[in-house]
Design a protein around this motif. Structure first.
Motif, PDB file in Angstrom:
ATOM      1  N   TYR A 197      -5.188  39.607   1.125  1.00  0.00           N
ATOM      2  CA  TYR A 197      -5.586  38.511   0.228  1.00  0.00           C
ATOM      3  C   TYR A 197      -6.685  37.673   0.881  1.00  0.00           C
ATOM      4  N   PRO A 198      -7.872  38.243   1.117  1.00  0.00           N
ATOM      5  CA  PRO A 198      -8.911  37.525   1.877  1.00  0.00           C
ATOM      6  C   PRO A 198      -9.397  36.241   1.209  1.00  0.00           C
ATOM      7  N   LEU A 199      -9.408  36.188  -0.121  1.00  0.00           N
ATOM      8  CA  LEU A 199      -9.931  34.997  -0.797  1.00  0.00           C
ATOM      9  C   LEU A 199      -8.975  33.812  -0.724  1.00  0.00           C
ATOM     10  N   PHE A 200      -7.710  34.076  -0.381  1.00  0.00           N
ATOM     11  CA  PHE A 200      -6.715  32.992  -0.351  1.00  0.00           C
ATOM     12  C   PHE A 200      -7.122  31.884   0.622  1.00  0.00           C
ATOM     13  N   SER A 201      -7.851  32.254   1.668  1.00  0.00           N
ATOM     14  CA  SER A 201      -8.262  31.258   2.667  1.00  0.00           C
ATOM     15  C   SER A 201      -9.213  30.218   2.093  1.00  0.00           C
ATOM     16  N   LYS A 202      -9.785  30.489   0.925  1.00  0.00           N
ATOM     17  CA  LYS A 202     -10.711  29.532   0.310  1.00  0.00           C
ATOM     18  C   LYS A 202     -10.000  28.481  -0.543  1.00  0.00           C
ATOM     19  N   ALA A 203      -8.726  28.705  -0.834  1.00  0.00           N
ATOM     20  CA  ALA A 203      -7.993  27.785  -1.715  1.00  0.00           C
ATOM     21  C   ALA A 203      -7.711  26.472  -0.994  1.00  0.00           C
ATOM     22  N   ARG A 204      -8.021  25.375  -1.653  1.00  0.00           N
ATOM     23  CA  ARG A 204      -7.708  24.055  -1.100  1.00  0.00           C
ATOM     24  C   ARG A 204      -6.225  23.764  -1.309  1.00  0.00           C
ATOM     25  N   ARG A 205      -5.594  23.312  -0.258  1.00  0.00           N
ATOM     26  CA  ARG A 205      -4.137  23.139  -0.228  1.00  0.00           C
ATOM     27  C   ARG A 205      -3.804  21.647  -0.185  1.00  0.00           C
ATOM     28  N   TYR A 206      -3.085  21.180  -1.184  1.00  0.00           N
ATOM     29  CA  TYR A 206      -2.622  19.794  -1.228  1.00  0.00           C
ATOM     30  C   TYR A 206      -1.129  19.803  -0.889  1.00  0.00           C
ATOM     31  N   GLU A 207      -0.709  18.952   0.032  1.00  0.00           N
ATOM     32  CA  GLU A 207       0.669  19.043   0.519  1.00  0.00           C
ATOM     33  C   GLU A 207       1.341  17.673   0.548  1.00  0.00           C
ATOM     34  N   CYS A 208       2.645  17.674   0.277  1.00  0.00           N
ATOM     35  CA  CYS A 208       3.421  16.442   0.380  1.00  0.00           C
ATOM     36  C   CYS A 208       4.867  16.789   0.725  1.00  0.00           C
ATOM     37  N   SER A 209       5.572  15.811   1.274  1.00  0.00           N
ATOM     38  CA  SER A 209       7.011  15.913   1.504  1.00  0.00           C
ATOM     39  C   SER A 209       7.704  14.943   0.572  1.00  0.00           C
ATOM     40  N   LEU A 210       8.791  15.408  -0.028  1.00  0.00           N
ATOM     41  CA  LEU A 210       9.560  14.568  -0.941  1.00  0.00           C
ATOM     42  C   LEU A 210      10.931  14.287  -0.341  1.00  0.00           C
ATOM     43  N   GLU A 211      11.327  13.021  -0.357  1.00  0.00           N
ATOM     44  CA  GLU A 211      12.665  12.630   0.065  1.00  0.00           C
ATOM     45  C   GLU A 211      13.379  12.003  -1.114  1.00  0.00           C
ATOM     46  N   ALA A 212      14.662  11.747  -0.929  1.00  0.00           N
ATOM     47  CA  ALA A 212      15.470  11.209  -2.020  1.00  0.00           C
ATOM     48  C   ALA A 212      14.816   9.972  -2.624  1.00  0.00           C
ATOM     49  N   GLY A 213      14.629   9.985  -3.939  1.00  0.00           N
ATOM     50  CA  GLY A 213      14.028   8.859  -4.643  1.00  0.00           C
ATOM     51  C   GLY A 213      12.548   9.005  -4.906  1.00  0.00           C
ATOM     52  N   ASP A 214      11.903   9.997  -4.284  1.00  0.00           N
ATOM     53  CA  ASP A 214      10.483  10.229  -4.537  1.00  0.00           C
ATOM     54  C   ASP A 214      10.295  10.975  -5.856  1.00  0.00           C
ATOM     55  N   VAL A 215       9.157  10.716  -6.507  1.00  0.00           N
ATOM     56  CA  VAL A 215       8.815  11.388  -7.765  1.00  0.00           C
ATOM     57  C   VAL A 215       7.405  11.959  -7.618  1.00  0.00           C
ATOM     58  N   LEU A 216       7.260  13.260  -7.851  1.00  0.00           N
ATOM     59  CA  LEU A 216       5.954  13.914  -7.768  1.00  0.00           C
ATOM     60  C   LEU A 216       5.439  14.205  -9.167  1.00  0.00           C
ATOM     61  N   PHE A 217       4.255  13.672  -9.486  1.00  0.00           N
ATOM     62  CA  PHE A 217       3.586  14.010 -10.739  1.00  0.00           C
ATOM     63  C   PHE A 217       2.794  15.290 -10.524  1.00  0.00           C
ATOM     64  N   ILE A 218       3.128  16.329 -11.306  1.00  0.00           N
ATOM     65  CA  ILE A 218       2.421  17.611 -11.241  1.00  0.00           C
ATOM     66  C   ILE A 218       1.704  17.809 -12.569  1.00  0.00           C
ATOM     67  N   PRO A 219       0.388  17.637 -12.600  1.00  0.00           N
ATOM     68  CA  PRO A 219      -0.333  17.837 -13.860  1.00  0.00           C
ATOM     69  C   PRO A 219      -0.244  19.299 -14.301  1.00  0.00           C
ATOM     70  N   ALA A 220      -0.304  19.517 -15.599  1.00  0.00           N
ATOM     71  CA  ALA A 220      -0.332  20.873 -16.137  1.00  0.00           C
ATOM     72  C   ALA A 220      -1.427  21.687 -15.455  1.00  0.00           C
ATOM     73  N   LEU A 221      -1.134  22.956 -15.224  1.00  0.00           N
ATOM     74  CA  LEU A 221      -2.045  23.958 -14.684  1.00  0.00           C
ATOM     75  C   LEU A 221      -2.214  23.882 -13.167  1.00  0.00           C
ATOM     76  N   TRP A 222      -1.662  22.868 -12.509  1.00  0.00           N
ATOM     77  CA  TRP A 222      -1.710  22.817 -11.052  1.00  0.00           C
ATOM     78  C   TRP A 222      -0.649  23.757 -10.492  1.00  0.00           C
ATOM     79  N   PHE A 223      -1.057  24.648  -9.612  1.00  0.00           N
ATOM     80  CA  PHE A 223      -0.135  25.580  -8.977  1.00  0.00           C
ATOM     81  C   PHE A 223       0.705  24.835  -7.946  1.00  0.00           C
ATOM     82  N   HIS A 224       1.963  25.220  -7.830  1.00  0.00           N
ATOM     83  CA  HIS A 224       2.826  24.563  -6.859  1.00  0.00           C
ATOM     84  C   HIS A 224       3.821  25.547  -6.252  1.00  0.00           C
ATOM     85  N   ASN A 225       4.098  25.319  -4.980  1.00  0.00           N
ATOM     86  CA  ASN A 225       5.016  26.132  -4.188  1.00  0.00           C
ATOM     87  C   ASN A 225       5.975  25.161  -3.521  1.00  0.00           C
ATOM     88  N   VAL A 226       7.276  25.405  -3.650  1.00  0.00           N
ATOM     89  CA  VAL A 226       8.275  24.422  -3.230  1.00  0.00           C
ATOM     90  C   VAL A 226       9.248  25.041  -2.225  1.00  0.00           C
TER      91      VAL A 226
END
Length: 315
Positions: A208-237
């Motif tokens: 998967y050579p092109l994968f290295s070009k993908a910009r990666r946005y990262e966060c940690s969620l703890e109890a009580g946190d809320v993450l807004f994920i806009p439609a069409l944004w890819f996410h891995n949990v």
């Protein structure tokens, strides 16, 4: 060259007005802290959930490995009483199991009849609904579903996108969430709505050579946190601990844009599906040409699509 690693913005005490008028239009992921979610974060212990959730039968994913792959289906579906699921999911090793003593469990709650009913925690788990407040960051008539999620420690869900906006409420436990912009779809090796790249931390760049070009946005969620994920944004949990969460999905587009048979919120809008069918027919027509001509006119089609359909707005 490795892709950019960027933090997801975190904000505390965001009001409905501030979110709707200033943050929501930016169409970027956002971690919201200090939102009033009711007593769920303190009440939803393993014992409490087991007692109040009762013995309602739930359909679950069971995986022998931590990285779940929806493309190859490296898991099985099983059914357990809800109280047993909660207790097993909180364990590292199991005395009773389906596949192996260290198997992982994942609940994605369903409607009463998944073929026609959407998930709504308030209907499927009515004794828990008084414990949780949904953030009022969308209009009531836009509401689509509220999905109860329970994950074993270490479980990693495949990278995918949804076609509706959603809030991921981390009620208990910790999660790491990695997101990729819709603009980077060409680097993610997609099959349908899902990425083939399972190991996003140590990807096989020979495959998967092109994968290295993908910009990666990262966060940690703890109890009580809320993450807004806009439609069409890819996410891995990844669930770093046993955790309980609730996803709230709502319709960002007018209702008529969505597939009326979609109870999960992951079928492409009807216009997008029609366009994909037309493209398939166009490709079959191109196949009638010799390779030299097929290549030339395919490239012209790509340029035409880029010119007419790609957004001119930069991120």
């Amino acid at each position: 060259m490795a892709g950019q690693h960027l933090p997801v913005t975190r904000l505390e005490g965001v009001s409905r007005e501030q979110f709707m008028q200033h943050l929501y239009p930016q169409r970027k992921p956002l971690v919201l802290e200090g939102i009033d979610l009711g007593p769920c974060a303190s009440k939803w212990t393993v014992d409490y959930l087991s007692q109040v959730g009762g013995k309602k039968e739930v359909k679950i994913h069971v995986a022998a490995v931590a990285q779940m792959d929806f493309i190859s289906k490296n898991f099985v579906y099983r059914t357990l009483p809800f109280d047993q699921l909660v207790q097993r999911a909180a364990e590292e090793k199991h005395k009773e199991f389906f596949v192996s003593e260290d198997e992982k469990y994942y609940l994605r709650s369903l409607g009463e009849d998944p073929r026609k009913d959407v998930a709504d925690i308030r209907k499927q788990f009515p004794l828990l609904k008084e414990d949780i407040k949904f953030p009022e960051f969308f209009k009531e008539e836009q509401f689509f579903s509220s999905v109860f999620r329970i994950s074993s420690p270490g479980l990693q869900l495949w990278t995918h996108y949804d076609v509706m906006d959603n809030l991921l409420i981390q009620v208990t436990g910790k999660k790491r969430v990695v997101l990729f912009s819709p603009r980077d779809a060409q680097y993610l090796y997609l099959k349908g709505t899902k990425s083939e790249v399972l190991n996003i931390d140590n990807p096989d760049l020979a495959k998967y050579p092109l994968f290295s070009k993908a910009r990666r946005y990262e966060c940690s969620l703890e109890a009580g946190d809320v993450l807004f994920i806009p439609a069409l944004w890819f996410h891995n949990v990844i669930s770093e601990e046993f955790g309980v969460g609730v996803n709230i999905f709502w319709k960002h587009l007018p209702s008529e844009c969505y597939d009326k048979t979609d109870t999960y919120g992951n079928k492409d809008p009807t216009a997008a599906s029609r366009a994909a069918q037309i493209l398939d027919r166009a490709l079959k027509t191109l196949a009638e040409l010799p390779e030299e001509y097929r290549d030339f006119y395919a490239r012209r089609m790509v340029l035409h699509i880029q010119d007419k359909a790609y957004s001119k707005n930069s991120e």
